[in-house]
Design a protein around this motif. Structure first.
Motif, PDB file in Angstrom:
ATOM      1  N   ALA A 169       0.821  -1.207   0.000  1.00  0.00           N
ATOM      2  CA  ALA A 169       0.000   0.000   0.000  1.00  0.00           C
ATOM      3  C   ALA A 169       0.857   1.259   0.000  1.00  0.00           C
ATOM      4  O   ALA A 169       2.042   1.217   0.318  1.00  0.00           O
ATOM      5  CB  ALA A 169      -0.917   0.008   1.216  1.00  0.00           C
ATOM      6  N   VAL A 170       0.222   2.360  -0.335  1.00  0.00           N
ATOM      7  CA  VAL A 170       0.828   3.682  -0.205  1.00  0.00           C
ATOM      8  C   VAL A 170      -0.135   4.513   0.634  1.00  0.00           C
ATOM      9  O   VAL A 170      -1.336   4.574   0.345  1.00  0.00           O
ATOM     10  CB  VAL A 170       1.063   4.354  -1.573  1.00  0.00           C
ATOM     11  N   TYR A 171       0.399   5.103   1.691  1.00  0.00           N
ATOM     12  CA  TYR A 171      -0.377   5.970   2.571  1.00  0.00           C
ATOM     13  C   TYR A 171       0.224   7.363   2.555  1.00  0.00           C
ATOM     14  O   TYR A 171       1.428   7.535   2.371  1.00  0.00           O
ATOM     15  CB  TYR A 171      -0.340   5.465   4.021  1.00  0.00           C
ATOM     16  N   THR A 172      -0.611   8.357   2.788  1.00  0.00           N
ATOM     17  CA  THR A 172      -0.161   9.736   2.931  1.00  0.00           C
ATOM     18  C   THR A 172      -0.535  10.201   4.325  1.00  0.00           C
ATOM     19  O   THR A 172      -1.638   9.913   4.808  1.00  0.00           O
ATOM     20  CB  THR A 172      -0.850  10.643   1.880  1.00  0.00           C
ATOM     21  N   LEU A 173       0.377  10.906   4.946  1.00  0.00           N
ATOM     22  CA  LEU A 173       0.091  11.464   6.256  1.00  0.00           C
ATOM     23  C   LEU A 173      -0.945  12.570   6.083  1.00  0.00           C
ATOM     24  O   LEU A 173      -0.807  13.430   5.204  1.00  0.00           O
ATOM     25  CB  LEU A 173       1.377  12.023   6.865  1.00  0.00           C
ATOM     26  N   ALA A 174      -2.005  12.525   6.882  1.00  0.00           N
ATOM     27  CA  ALA A 174      -3.060  13.546   6.802  1.00  0.00           C
ATOM     28  C   ALA A 174      -2.452  14.932   7.002  1.00  0.00           C
ATOM     29  O   ALA A 174      -1.415  15.084   7.650  1.00  0.00           O
ATOM     30  CB  ALA A 174      -4.127  13.280   7.865  1.00  0.00           C
ATOM     31  N   GLN A 175      -3.101  15.949   6.473  1.00  0.00           N
ATOM     32  CA  GLN A 175      -2.589  17.322   6.550  1.00  0.00           C
ATOM     33  C   GLN A 175      -2.269  17.735   7.979  1.00  0.00           C
ATOM     34  O   GLN A 175      -1.284  18.418   8.215  1.00  0.00           O
ATOM     35  CB  GLN A 175      -3.603  18.297   5.936  1.00  0.00           C
ATOM     36  N   ASP A 176      -3.071  17.285   8.946  1.00  0.00           N
ATOM     37  CA  ASP A 176      -2.791  17.653  10.336  1.00  0.00           C
ATOM     38  C   ASP A 176      -1.824  16.687  11.010  1.00  0.00           C
ATOM     39  O   ASP A 176      -1.515  16.830  12.186  1.00  0.00           O
ATOM     40  CB  ASP A 176      -4.085  17.760  11.136  1.00  0.00           C
ATOM     41  N   GLY A 177      -1.337  15.673  10.287  1.00  0.00           N
ATOM     42  CA  GLY A 177      -0.346  14.744  10.817  1.00  0.00           C
ATOM     43  C   GLY A 177      -0.888  13.698  11.766  1.00  0.00           C
ATOM     44  O   GLY A 177      -0.129  12.903  12.310  1.00  0.00           O
ATOM     45  N   SER A 216      -3.116  11.107  11.244  1.00  0.00           N
ATOM     46  CA  SER A 216      -3.515   9.790  10.758  1.00  0.00           C
ATOM     47  C   SER A 216      -2.943   9.547   9.365  1.00  0.00           C
ATOM     48  O   SER A 216      -2.425  10.461   8.726  1.00  0.00           O
ATOM     49  CB  SER A 216      -5.043   9.666  10.716  1.00  0.00           C
ATOM     50  N   LEU A 217      -3.074   8.306   8.910  1.00  0.00           N
ATOM     51  CA  LEU A 217      -2.644   7.946   7.571  1.00  0.00           C
ATOM     52  C   LEU A 217      -3.870   7.830   6.669  1.00  0.00           C
ATOM     53  O   LEU A 217      -4.891   7.275   7.075  1.00  0.00           O
ATOM     54  CB  LEU A 217      -1.908   6.608   7.588  1.00  0.00           C
ATOM     55  N   LEU A 218      -3.742   8.340   5.451  1.00  0.00           N
ATOM     56  CA  LEU A 218      -4.807   8.241   4.458  1.00  0.00           C
ATOM     57  C   LEU A 218      -4.352   7.284   3.369  1.00  0.00           C
ATOM     58  O   LEU A 218      -3.222   7.379   2.884  1.00  0.00           O
ATOM     59  CB  LEU A 218      -5.103   9.613   3.856  1.00  0.00           C
ATOM     60  N   CYS A 219      -5.210   6.376   2.987  1.00  0.00           N
ATOM     61  CA  CYS A 219      -4.864   5.369   1.990  1.00  0.00           C
ATOM     62  C   CYS A 219      -4.927   5.953   0.583  1.00  0.00           C
ATOM     63  O   CYS A 219      -5.928   6.554   0.201  1.00  0.00           O
ATOM     64  CB  CYS A 219      -5.820   4.185   2.109  1.00  0.00           C
ATOM     65  N   SER A 220      -3.859   5.762  -0.184  1.00  0.00           N
ATOM     66  CA  SER A 220      -3.837   6.174  -1.590  1.00  0.00           C
ATOM     67  C   SER A 220      -4.035   4.976  -2.496  1.00  0.00           C
ATOM     68  O   SER A 220      -4.777   5.036  -3.463  1.00  0.00           O
ATOM     69  CB  SER A 220      -2.497   6.831  -1.936  1.00  0.00           C
ATOM     70  N   ASP A 221      -3.330   3.909  -2.201  1.00  0.00           N
ATOM     71  CA  ASP A 221      -3.376   2.661  -2.973  1.00  0.00           C
ATOM     72  C   ASP A 221      -3.225   1.494  -2.021  1.00  0.00           C
ATOM     73  O   ASP A 221      -2.341   1.519  -1.166  1.00  0.00           O
ATOM     74  CB  ASP A 221      -2.199   2.615  -3.959  1.00  0.00           C
ATOM     75  N   GLU A 256      -6.250 -21.262  -3.425  1.00  0.00           N
ATOM     76  CA  GLU A 256      -6.069 -20.445  -4.613  1.00  0.00           C
ATOM     77  C   GLU A 256      -6.107 -18.974  -4.185  1.00  0.00           C
ATOM     78  O   GLU A 256      -7.026 -18.533  -3.502  1.00  0.00           O
ATOM     79  CB  GLU A 256      -7.182 -20.735  -5.620  1.00  0.00           C
ATOM     80  N   VAL A 257      -5.086 -18.217  -4.592  1.00  0.00           N
ATOM     81  CA  VAL A 257      -4.942 -16.840  -4.141  1.00  0.00           C
ATOM     82  C   VAL A 257      -5.486 -15.863  -5.181  1.00  0.00           C
ATOM     83  O   VAL A 257      -5.252 -16.013  -6.375  1.00  0.00           O
ATOM     84  CB  VAL A 257      -3.455 -16.518  -3.871  1.00  0.00           C
ATOM     85  N   ALA A 258      -6.188 -14.856  -4.700  1.00  0.00           N
ATOM     86  CA  ALA A 258      -6.674 -13.766  -5.544  1.00  0.00           C
ATOM     87  C   ALA A 258      -6.086 -12.468  -5.005  1.00  0.00           C
ATOM     88  O   ALA A 258      -5.721 -12.384  -3.834  1.00  0.00           O
ATOM     89  CB  ALA A 258      -8.193 -13.713  -5.506  1.00  0.00           C
ATOM     90  N   TYR A 259      -5.994 -11.465  -5.846  1.00  0.00           N
ATOM     91  CA  TYR A 259      -5.539 -10.169  -5.347  1.00  0.00           C
ATOM     92  C   TYR A 259      -6.629  -9.137  -5.576  1.00  0.00           C
ATOM     93  O   TYR A 259      -7.453  -9.252  -6.474  1.00  0.00           O
ATOM     94  CB  TYR A 259      -4.208  -9.744  -5.989  1.00  0.00           C
ATOM     95  N   PHE A 260      -6.617  -8.131  -4.725  1.00  0.00           N
ATOM     96  CA  PHE A 260      -7.639  -7.107  -4.713  1.00  0.00           C
ATOM     97  C   PHE A 260      -6.980  -5.743  -4.604  1.00  0.00           C
ATOM     98  O   PHE A 260      -5.855  -5.622  -4.149  1.00  0.00           O
ATOM     99  CB  PHE A 260      -8.600  -7.321  -3.535  1.00  0.00           C
ATOM    100  N   HIS A 261      -7.710  -4.701  -4.990  1.00  0.00           N
ATOM    101  CA  HIS A 261      -7.195  -3.343  -4.927  1.00  0.00           C
ATOM    102  C   HIS A 261      -8.303  -2.408  -4.482  1.00  0.00           C
ATOM    103  O   HIS A 261      -9.454  -2.559  -4.877  1.00  0.00           O
ATOM    104  CB  HIS A 261      -6.681  -2.907  -6.306  1.00  0.00           C
ATOM    105  N   ASN A 262      -7.949  -1.444  -3.644  1.00  0.00           N
ATOM    106  CA  ASN A 262      -8.867  -0.361  -3.322  1.00  0.00           C
ATOM    107  C   ASN A 262      -8.067   0.868  -2.899  1.00  0.00           C
ATOM    108  O   ASN A 262      -6.842   0.814  -2.825  1.00  0.00           O
ATOM    109  CB  ASN A 262      -9.933  -0.768  -2.303  1.00  0.00           C
ATOM    110  N   THR A 263      -8.753   1.938  -2.620  1.00  0.00           N
ATOM    111  CA  THR A 263      -8.085   3.180  -2.217  1.00  0.00           C
ATOM    112  C   THR A 263      -8.690   3.727  -0.928  1.00  0.00           C
ATOM    113  O   THR A 263      -8.620   4.927  -0.675  1.00  0.00           O
ATOM    114  CB  THR A 263      -8.185   4.237  -3.319  1.00  0.00           C
ATOM    115  N   SER A 264      -9.254   2.858  -0.129  1.00  0.00           N
ATOM    116  CA  SER A 264      -9.841   3.330   1.143  1.00  0.00           C
ATOM    117  C   SER A 264      -9.435   2.394   2.267  1.00  0.00           C
ATOM    118  O   SER A 264      -8.954   1.305   2.033  1.00  0.00           O
ATOM    119  CB  SER A 264     -11.363   3.396   1.044  1.00  0.00           C
TER     120      SER A 264
END
Length: 178
Positions: free
Chosen positions: A142-150, A152-157, A170-178
């Protein structure tokens, strides 16, 4: 580096950040150098403990470091604690982040904690690359961004693997941004 603060006042943006983060830094220092009398750090220490292992004193102090800098962009510096040693087995040498603290109301607030199977690497511009695992079938990237006020972390990918159906390997992969 020297932390620059605004004119005197009582808001977070005008706090003395070295003083605000001093209790956290003192606790980590005592833990890493072995002078904590066996006391454990309650927040942010799992990764530090993995890195120093049973080594204490100067050798362990050379493995762990910190930075106080504004990575969220809100004018309030955060405290980052991480690996300073170079790892020959890692592409991102020296950028493992074990803990991030933000200053709110003059007090340090833990924002993230990382360790071997739950690790964060700083990417710059307030962004963190995350890699986690709960076994061979369950991985997270994943990629997270630090919230503007520092605070919490916000999910980007967010990519993760999971079994397709219960009981089937059997393995599956998933993607979201939240």
């Amino acid at each position: 580096p020297e932390v620059k603060t605004a004119a005197a006042g009582k808001s977070d943006s005008q706090a003395d950040y070295r003083e605000a983060y001093a209790p956290v830094l003192d606790e980590f220092y005592k833990f890493v150098d072995g002078s904590s009398n066996g006391e454990k750090i309650t927040e942010g220490a799992i990764g530090v403990e993995e890195v120093i292992g049973s080594v204490r004193g100067k050798a362990s102090l050379n493995r762990i470091g910190y930075a106080i800098q504004d990575i969220s962009g809100d004018g309030i510096p955060e405290l980052l604690i991480g690996r300073t040693e170079t790892r020959k087995d890692a592409l991102g040498e020296g950028n493992d982040i074990f803990a991030v603290y933000a200053c709110r109301g003059g007090k340090p607030l833990g924002v993230l904690e990382g360790w071997g199977r739950n690790n964060f690497r700083y990417m710059g511009q307030g962004r963190f690359y995350y890699e986690g695992s709960n076994g061979a079938m369950y991985s997270i990237f994943a990629v997270y961004t630090l919230a503007q006020d520092g605070s919490s972390l916000l999910c980007s990918d967010y990519y993760f693997t999971h079994e397709k159906r219960p009981g089937v390997s059997e393995v599956a992969y998933f993607h979201n941004t939240s």
